[in-house]
Design a protein around this motif. Structure first.
Motif, PDB file in Angstrom:
ATOM      1  N   GLN A 241       0.852  -1.147  -0.122  1.00  0.00           N
ATOM      2  CA  GLN A 241      -0.117  -0.255   0.383  1.00  0.00           C
ATOM      3  C   GLN A 241       0.562   1.445  -0.181  1.00  0.00           C
ATOM      4  N   THR A 242       2.550   1.289   0.988  1.00  0.00           N
ATOM      5  CA  THR A 242       3.208   1.878   0.574  1.00  0.00           C
ATOM      6  C   THR A 242       3.426   3.194  -0.498  1.00  0.00           C
ATOM      7  N   LEU A 243       3.926   2.079  -0.876  1.00  0.00           N
ATOM      8  CA  LEU A 243       3.814   2.256  -2.599  1.00  0.00           C
ATOM      9  C   LEU A 243       2.836   2.776  -3.730  1.00  0.00           C
ATOM     10  N   PHE A 244       2.090   2.052  -2.926  1.00  0.00           N
ATOM     11  CA  PHE A 244       0.904   2.737  -4.299  1.00  0.00           C
ATOM     12  C   PHE A 244       0.399   4.152  -3.314  1.00  0.00           C
ATOM     13  N   PHE A 245       0.453   4.295  -2.383  1.00  0.00           N
ATOM     14  CA  PHE A 245       0.199   5.989  -2.232  1.00  0.00           C
ATOM     15  C   PHE A 245       1.879   6.803  -2.174  1.00  0.00           C
ATOM     16  N   LYS A 246       2.809   6.452  -2.110  1.00  0.00           N
ATOM     17  CA  LYS A 246       3.651   7.283  -3.246  1.00  0.00           C
ATOM     18  C   LYS A 246       3.550   7.460  -4.944  1.00  0.00           C
TER      19      LYS A 246
END
Length: 299
Positions: free
Chosen positions: A108-113
């Protein structure tokens, strides 16, 4: 298909990267760009790190780097080179690659970044048209070829839905400015792929229309009561996998007979299944649009 996939065949790499398996084998044999594992039966397989490296190599190769030169780079240099060549022109390609990696890693972190980086230069509408729609088309292909599991698809779809719902909420509270018709959006029985329809709803609201979003898996009979509330309704449905090809004609005939028989309301159809419909045989009050952009442009 119910197990989460984290080991990939060379065919999976082909589907995910767009590079033919034959070419990947040549790159691997000649330049040692990947480090495959072996199954008990001595068949090559690849982990998520190999997939990430291949996607980066493909991006560099697409922008003029020779494979022989890429092979000389240290593993940590490859992602740095990718960052160097990311420009406005290549940002969409890079973002789609990053979203695919976020999906494969459930990250999820990579998605939001990635999403927040896109918003520094693009509007939400541009992100959806230029990145999310092509991404979902790719994901549909990957799901059909069993390269990814339903878990992967559901994970990334939910994150995109979150963003779409957030943007839709911002304009839902505003009064409609166009009153010549009301749009009622729904998916037919057993159809659950609602992202496309959700974005159509966003665009209609953005254009100033009143919409009623009914969502997925709706029988035709449930639309009947709404006819008494509004003088002019345009029903909108998005057909991704339902109805099946052999039931499409009957479905259209039933909608026409039960919902559009008074010749006041009409129906717009979008989605992949509309490619199976003969437009020359459609009733007068039913229209097909080949894309969301085509539909919005003709409002």
């Amino acid at each position: 298909m119910n197990n989460v996939k984290n080991v990939f065949s060379i065919k999976d790499l082909e589907n995910l990267s767009g590079i033919k398996a034959h070419t990947i084998r040549i790159w691997e044999k000649r330049y040692n760009i990947l480090e495959p594992m072996r199954t008990d039966t001595n068949i090559r397989c690849y982990d998520i790190k190999n997939l990430q490296k291949l996607l980066n190599i493909v991006l560099l190769h697409n922008y003029g780097y020779k494979i022989s030169k890429i092979a000389q780079l240290a593993p940590e240099e490859i992602p740095l080179k990718v960052k160097e060549i990311i420009s406005q022109k290549s940002a969409n390609v890079h973002a789609i690659k990053s979203f695919k990696m976020a999906m494969m890693n459930f990250d999820q972190t990579l998605f939001f970044k990635t999403y927040n980086e896109l918003l520094t230069d693009k509007s939400f509408r541009e992100v959806f048209y230029e990145v999310f729609l092509p991404l979902m088309e790719e994901i549909g292909f990957l799901w059909q070829t069993e390269t990814i599991t339903p878990a992967h698809e559901h994970f990334i779809s939910y994150l995109i839905k979150q963003k779409l719902l957030s943007e839709t909420e911002k304009i839902q509270s505003k009064e409609a400015t166009k009153h010549d018709k009301v749009f009622i959006l729904y998916l037919p029985l057993n159809e659950i792929h609602e992202l496309g329809l959700m974005y159509v709803n966003f665009e209609l609201l953005h254009s100033g229309y009143k919409t009623i979003f009914l969502g997925e898996n709706l029988p035709i009979e449930n639309l009947l009561d709404l006819k008494g509330y509004y003088d002019k309704i345009t029903f909108v449905s998005y057909l991704t996998v339902e109805p099946p090809v052999d039931e499409l004609e009957n479905y259209i005939d039933k909608v026409n007979a039960e919902i559009l028989s008074d010749n006041i309301h009409d129906l717009i159809l979008l989605g992949r299944m509309t490619l199976e419909i003969d437009e020359n045989k459609l009733p007068e009050k039913i229209k097909i649009h080949k894309s969301i952009f085509d539909f919005i442009s003709n409002l």
